[in-house]
Design an enzyme around this catalytic site. Sequence first.
Site: not given
Ligand code: AMP
Length: 326
Positions: A111, A192, A195
Amino acid sequence: MKRVFSGVQPTGNLHLGNYLGALKQFVELQNEDECVYCIVDMHSITVPQDPKELKAHTLDIAALYLAVGLDPKKSIVFVQSTVPQHAELSWVLTCNSYTGELSRMTQYKQKSHGQESAPTGLFMYPVLMAADILLYDTDIVPVGNDQKQHIELTRDLAIRVNNKYGKTFVVPDGRFLKAGARVMSLDDPTSKMSKSNPNEKSRISLLDPPNKIKKAIMSATTDSDGVIAFDVENKPGVSNLLSIYSALSGKPVEDICAEYEGHGYGDLKKALVEITVDALTPIQQRYNEIRPSQELVDILKDGTERASVIAEATMKRVKENFGLGL
Ligand code: AMP
Ligand code: TRP
């Protein structure tokens, strides 16, 4: 009964990856353990936020959590900044952490990369996270793999303080979310679902209307051999669709493959659209009811009260052990 704690950043929307990879598992845990789920708005301000949006996103995410099945009778759901002990403990832990170990955090390095001077909050982020966890005598922290290093730091800080000041903290364990629960991008199934992908059709958000879900799934990348089979290496696109199908329907992947033997990808996609819309419709209905309600605010206030009881007890112990106060 173990105490479970996890934190989520208040972002406006969540996608299917967040749901299958994290939220669904949070909901399952509340039947076995005592769960505390915190919307970490103080973590969000480590990067600039629009104040109105931040507040709205805090309520959005709380409403989504309740909509997917978090039960405020079983779990404590609250907003981090409403319990001041998070910031208080964060300072105490700051005084027991080293700039060297914080400089090694990969998330901080990513970051702050390329910036000559990074915001101090970004640097301290993992210490605030450790405070979140240690404040609640947490046994288990369910999080994504990307948080492994922060959990290690939390454990190191807990052990360090316990050795120096006597038993103060429970040393928590990370529970890293199942690898199989990784949902991949619909446009590029080797990365993956995220967002931050600029292509809207790469993901399905929990609040997407049926026509948007349909467009995203029908245009998902597959391959040209036309065989419905699970093979992540050689058929990542079809395998991703099968994983999502299986996770949402509860059917094993093998059964789905058998059911669609001889069919084209179009048939599988059409069925997946239906299953996804069926899974998300009730969530969206609950969300639309809860989001504007006073009930949501009342649930979060009740969460603050219940979280505060635990946080105050921990801070009392910390102050005693450190010789702080009168
Ligand atoms: P983030 O908003 O990317 O920090 O993700 C929040 C939570 O969602 C974390 O616990 C991640 O492990 C899970 N997560 C995010 N993207 C994915 C994905 N494509 N597949 C599975 N879990 C996800
Ligand atoms: N850093 C976590 C993330 O980005 C969010 C978080 C903050 C958290 N405090 C926490 C997660 C405490 C678990 C426990 O996903």
